[in-house]
Scaffold this motif. Structure first.
Motif, PDB file in Angstrom:
ATOM      1  N   ALA A 174       0.797  -1.236   0.000  1.00  0.00           N
ATOM      2  CA  ALA A 174       0.000   0.000   0.000  1.00  0.00           C
ATOM      3  C   ALA A 174       0.832   1.291   0.000  1.00  0.00           C
ATOM      4  O   ALA A 174       0.510   2.225  -0.737  1.00  0.00           O
ATOM      5  CB  ALA A 174      -0.972   0.001   1.177  1.00  0.00           C
ATOM      6  N   GLU A 178     -17.509  10.318  -4.059  1.00  0.00           N
ATOM      7  CA  GLU A 178     -16.657  10.603  -2.893  1.00  0.00           C
ATOM      8  C   GLU A 178     -17.389  11.566  -1.971  1.00  0.00           C
ATOM      9  O   GLU A 178     -17.849  12.604  -2.406  1.00  0.00           O
ATOM     10  CB  GLU A 178     -15.345  11.217  -3.361  1.00  0.00           C
ATOM     11  N   SER A 236      -4.397  -0.094   6.877  1.00  0.00           N
ATOM     12  CA  SER A 236      -5.010   0.480   5.661  1.00  0.00           C
ATOM     13  C   SER A 236      -5.117  -0.500   4.496  1.00  0.00           C
ATOM     14  O   SER A 236      -6.145  -0.537   3.819  1.00  0.00           O
ATOM     15  CB  SER A 236      -4.240   1.730   5.216  1.00  0.00           C
ATOM     16  N   PRO A 237      -4.079  -1.331   4.203  1.00  0.00           N
ATOM     17  CA  PRO A 237      -4.224  -2.278   3.076  1.00  0.00           C
ATOM     18  C   PRO A 237      -5.406  -3.229   3.271  1.00  0.00           C
ATOM     19  O   PRO A 237      -6.102  -3.564   2.305  1.00  0.00           O
ATOM     20  CB  PRO A 237      -2.903  -3.041   3.072  1.00  0.00           C
ATOM     21  N   TRP A 269       2.215   1.920  -3.494  1.00  0.00           N
ATOM     22  CA  TRP A 269       1.063   2.165  -4.393  1.00  0.00           C
ATOM     23  C   TRP A 269       0.572   3.587  -4.218  1.00  0.00           C
ATOM     24  O   TRP A 269       0.241   4.273  -5.177  1.00  0.00           O
ATOM     25  CB  TRP A 269      -0.016   1.145  -4.050  1.00  0.00           C
ATOM     26  N   ARG A 270       0.548   4.056  -2.960  1.00  0.00           N
ATOM     27  CA  ARG A 270       0.076   5.421  -2.663  1.00  0.00           C
ATOM     28  C   ARG A 270       0.974   6.473  -3.330  1.00  0.00           C
ATOM     29  O   ARG A 270       0.496   7.457  -3.890  1.00  0.00           O
ATOM     30  CB  ARG A 270       0.077   5.589  -1.141  1.00  0.00           C
ATOM     31  N   LYS A 304     -14.021   4.985   9.260  1.00  0.00           N
ATOM     32  CA  LYS A 304     -12.822   4.419   8.644  1.00  0.00           C
ATOM     33  C   LYS A 304     -12.042   5.548   7.972  1.00  0.00           C
ATOM     34  O   LYS A 304     -12.642   6.504   7.498  1.00  0.00           O
ATOM     35  CB  LYS A 304     -13.203   3.398   7.561  1.00  0.00           C
ATOM     36  N   PRO A 305     -10.698   5.445   7.847  1.00  0.00           N
ATOM     37  CA  PRO A 305      -9.824   4.427   8.418  1.00  0.00           C
ATOM     38  C   PRO A 305      -9.690   4.601   9.934  1.00  0.00           C
ATOM     39  O   PRO A 305      -9.868   5.692  10.444  1.00  0.00           O
ATOM     40  CB  PRO A 305      -8.489   4.689   7.715  1.00  0.00           C
ATOM     41  N   VAL A 339      -8.565  -1.378   2.337  1.00  0.00           N
ATOM     42  CA  VAL A 339      -8.707  -1.287   0.872  1.00  0.00           C
ATOM     43  C   VAL A 339      -9.210  -2.619   0.315  1.00  0.00           C
ATOM     44  O   VAL A 339     -10.114  -2.658  -0.529  1.00  0.00           O
ATOM     45  CB  VAL A 339      -7.352  -0.907   0.214  1.00  0.00           C
ATOM     46  N   TYR A 340      -8.634  -3.717   0.814  1.00  0.00           N
ATOM     47  CA  TYR A 340      -9.040  -5.053   0.349  1.00  0.00           C
ATOM     48  C   TYR A 340     -10.517  -5.310   0.653  1.00  0.00           C
ATOM     49  O   TYR A 340     -11.277  -5.762  -0.203  1.00  0.00           O
ATOM     50  CB  TYR A 340      -8.155  -6.107   1.028  1.00  0.00           C
ATOM     51  N   TRP A 367     -12.847  -3.085   1.174  1.00  0.00           N
ATOM     52  CA  TRP A 367     -13.655  -2.148   0.377  1.00  0.00           C
ATOM     53  C   TRP A 367     -13.873  -2.720  -1.029  1.00  0.00           C
ATOM     54  O   TRP A 367     -14.991  -2.738  -1.541  1.00  0.00           O
ATOM     55  CB  TRP A 367     -12.927  -0.805   0.332  1.00  0.00           C
ATOM     56  N   CYS A 368     -12.782  -3.178  -1.643  1.00  0.00           N
ATOM     57  CA  CYS A 368     -12.880  -3.753  -3.003  1.00  0.00           C
ATOM     58  C   CYS A 368     -13.763  -5.006  -2.990  1.00  0.00           C
ATOM     59  O   CYS A 368     -14.562  -5.218  -3.909  1.00  0.00           O
ATOM     60  CB  CYS A 368     -11.495  -4.105  -3.529  1.00  0.00           C
TER      61      CYS A 368
END
Length: 400
Positions: free
Chosen positions: A53, A400, A370-371, A56-57, A363-364, A374-375, A377-378
């Motif tokens: 993460a 958003e 955090s990763p 990636w950010r 959240k967060p 994200v997982y 959420w997806c």
């Protein structure tokens, strides 16, 4: 994680835009931190870990910043390719650099003619330079949002000067917004035009903000008594249902003091991990952070003393970062106050989280990394019924 850490090696992107070395170095630093933690002990060395993460950010923010820039450059390139450069065959006009100064000269000449008609011939020459000084002073006061008033000036002259300032301000504001629209649409705009436009929009925003605050002090708060009571009652009921205890002032011998200070300092220091050039204020802040690392007890004593006794504060600087579609304010805070604020923020967040002030749907949060968020959420989006169904040209939109 391995791919995000080695984008430079895998793609050679730095050959095309060398400034991307900033992101490559940032990812390299993150890689060293993560490998130090994960590729140790019983875990052998290998090509990366599952902790992707942070890198990636870095690349996500880089792409978000580069996309509008690339769109503009490609638009300009295509226009030149298909239409050619339109340098020739254009009638000579007042150059772009001199349009504004030409407008100023004409406007000032009109004002001076009006004033001269109002003055008797005997004193015209002696008063002209004084009136010009008042004109420029009134315009500077408008830009700085300071009231302009000269005691003893005849009302007729004051009205002429104020009319001049109002007309010039309207034109100045119109040109500012017109240039911003051109920049947003991706039209050709010089670097100097962009910089000037950013400065002007900053001025207009500050004028507007001062006016908003003044109106709030005069007419506010814009809330009815019933609404205030409802908000207060809801908050009180919520705190009571959580059995929430008040967060005390940080005690002198607080057991998590040093850990909370270190976390606060790490948050402040991480923004300097890739900066090679620092201004005086940033160097001062970095020096204070290092001192706080070396002498945490002294730093904590100073922070608590500031929280207890400090009642006057240094002024905050503001600068806007131009994203071309919108402006992002960046606040410049005096380094000592910044360290105090960072500690207080970390302390309040930890104590509020421990007392379960925030519900689990916020959240967060500290409850999960955090990763993982994200997982989840997806996965939540993926599990929606018919979310990827596009038979009838449907579109899934996330707001958003």
């Amino acid at each position: 994680q391995n791919v995000f850490s080695h984008v430079g090696t895998l793609t050679g992107i730095y050959r095309f835009k060398y400034k991307v070395m900033r992101q490559i170095r940032m990812c390299k630093d993150l890689k060293h931190v993560i490998y130090h933690r994960f590729n140790s002990g019983g875990v052998g060395k290998g090509p990366g870990t599952g902790f992707w993460a942070p890198m990636w950010r870095v690349w996500l923010f880089f792409i978000r910043g580069a996309v509008p820039l690339l769109q503009r450059w490609l638009g300009n390139l295509l226009a030149r390719t298909f239409e050619g450069r339109n340098a020739k065959g254009v009638a000579k006009t007042v150059t772009k650099q001199r349009i504004e100064s030409q407008f100023d000269i004409n406007l000032r000449a009109n004002v001076m003619n009006t004033v001269m008609d109002m003055l008797p011939p005997s004193i015209r020459r002696s008063k002209m330079s004084l009136i010009l000084q008042h004109l420029s002073e009134a315009w500077r006061c408008w830009k700085a949002n300071i009231p302009w008033k000269v005691p003893g000036m005849p009302q007729a002259f004051e009205d002429v000067i104020l009319r001049y300032v109002k007309y010039k301000a309207d034109c100045w504001t119109k040109v500012t917004h017109y240039n911003r629209l051109r920049i947003q649409r991706g039209g050709t705009a010089d670097k100097t035009v962009c910089k000037k436009n950013l400065g002007r929009l900053s001025r207009l925003w500050l004028k507007n903000e001062q006016e908003r605050q003044h109106n709030y002090l005069k007419d506010g708060p814009y809330i009815q008594a019933e609404e205030a009571v409802a908000i207060y009652t809801t908050t009180a009921n919520w705190l009571e249902s959580r059995r929430f205890l008040c967060i005390p002032f940080p005690p002198l011998n607080y057991k998590h003091d040093t850990r909370i200070l270190i976390l606060a300092l790490e948050r402040l220091k991480e923004m300097y991990s890739v900066k090679s050039r620092l201004n005086q204020n940033q160097r001062e802040e970095l020096r204070l952070i290092e001192e706080a690392y070396d002498n945490p007890h002294e730093a904590l004593a100073r922070i608590k003393s500031h929280l207890l006794t400090r009642r006057s504060f240094k002024e905050v600087g503001i600068e806007f970062m131009d994203q071309y579609t919108h402006l992002t304010p960046v606040y410049d805070i005096e380094p000592l106050e910044k360290i105090t604020d960072a500690y207080l923020d970390q302390y309040l967040w930890y104590e509020a989280d421990k007392r379960k002030l925030f519900p689990n749907w916020i959240k967060p949060s500290d409850a999960e990394p955090s990763p993982l968020l994200v997982y989840k959420w997806c996965q939540g989006i993926n599990n929606l019924s018919n979310v990827w169904d596009t038979d009838k040209n449907q579109t899934a939109v996330m707001i958003e």
